[in-house]
Design an enzyme around this catalytic site. Structure first.
Site, PDB file in Angstrom:
ATOM      1  N   CYS A  84    -116.326  20.622 -90.507  1.00 60.35           N
ATOM      2  CA  CYS A  84    -116.745  19.227 -90.324  1.00 60.35           C
ATOM      3  C   CYS A  84    -117.067  18.571 -91.668  1.00 60.35           C
ATOM      4  CB  CYS A  84    -117.891  19.145 -89.329  1.00 60.35           C
ATOM      5  SG  CYS A  84    -118.148  17.458 -88.675  1.00 60.35           S
ATOM      6  N   HIS A 192    -115.589  21.569 -84.622  1.00 65.29           N
ATOM      7  CA  HIS A 192    -116.659  22.561 -84.666  1.00 65.29           C
ATOM      8  C   HIS A 192    -116.244  23.793 -83.868  1.00 65.29           C
ATOM      9  CE1 HIS A 192    -119.989  20.268 -86.525  1.00 65.29           C
ATOM     10  NE2 HIS A 192    -119.380  19.221 -86.000  1.00 65.29           N
ATOM     11  N   GLU A 194    -117.799  26.536 -83.549  1.00 66.84           N
ATOM     12  CA  GLU A 194    -118.980  27.112 -82.892  1.00 66.84           C
ATOM     13  C   GLU A 194    -119.341  26.383 -81.604  1.00 66.84           C
ATOM     14  OE1 GLU A 194    -120.755  23.839 -85.398  1.00 66.84           O
ATOM     15  OE2 GLU A 194    -119.044  25.201 -85.509  1.00 66.84           O
TER      16      GLU A 194
END
Length: 221
Positions: A84, A192, A194
């Site tokens: 990001c 992202h 995650e």
């Protein structure tokens, strides 16, 4: 998987807990260190460079902690994954905050989506771009192993990458987003991983296996 260490660079601008937790979930035996200590970063086998928020604040924090030079140095020698705003900070410059000089690790700019962003049907699109979007792979790379082309990942951003020389994947949101970049031992993603479910975890797992070697790229049809 061989035992290794991963440094998650802490400069006060990343969703560090989520990133570290995801790495620990997929990295059996991997030591995850969330750190702003240059010595710890230099000693790690792999580097995660995350980030959320405004690029001006990101660059200010990096410089105030002496981490700008650290990122530039390790990006030349170790497997690194930018995420990001971490990805955006690797560019030459950003249009955000009236224009900000970035780390110039990768050639390219960060651009604003604009105030009248529309899809192909003419429907207005909201900025920031927030939510799930299809990611189209443009090269064959070890980090895509086991991840189907046009898989969906989770995005949150108001500015997008324009770096045509090193595109590893694209997404569409009114304009073509360079959603992933690859250059030698650096891989960077606008989304992202995650927050992207099992697909994102697979990308992180692939990163933990990657030695940073540059594959022979074959364009993905």
């Amino acid at each position: 998987m061989s035992k290794s260490t991963v440094a998650v660079i802490d400069y006060g601008m990343g969703n560090l807990h989520s990133v570290a937790s995801a790495l620990q979930k997929v990295g059996d035996g991997v030591t995850v260190q969330v750190t702003d200590c240059p010595d710890t970063i230099f000693a790690a086998d792999r580097i995660i460079f995350p980030g959320v928020g405004a690029i001006r604040d990101c660059m200010a924090e990096l410089k105030s902690r002496g981490l700008d030079d650290v990122v530039q140095e390790v990006s030349a020698s170790k497997p690194m994954l930018g995420i990001c705003v971490g990805m955006q900070a690797l560019m030459e410059s950003s249009e955000e905050n009236g224009g900000v000089e970035c780390l110039d690790v990768l050639p390219g700019q960060v651009k604003f989506f604009g105030k009248d962003l529309r899809d192909t049907d003419g429907e207005r699109l909201k900025v920031p771009h927030m939510g799930w979007n299809t990611v189209s792979q443009r090269i064959d790379h070890p980090l895509w192993e086991g991840i189907a082309d046009n898989s969906r990942f989770y995005f949150v951003h108001s500015y997008y990458i324009d770096a045509p020389d090193y595109v590893a994947a694209t997404a569409q949101y009114g304009v073509e987003i360079h959603a992933a970049l690859s250059c030698e031992n650096v891989f960077a993603v606008q989304f992202h991983p995650e927050k992207s479910g099992e697909t994102g975890l697979r990308l992180l797992s692939n990163f933990l296996r990657w030695d940073g070697g540059q594959p022979i790229f074959r364009p993905v049809s």
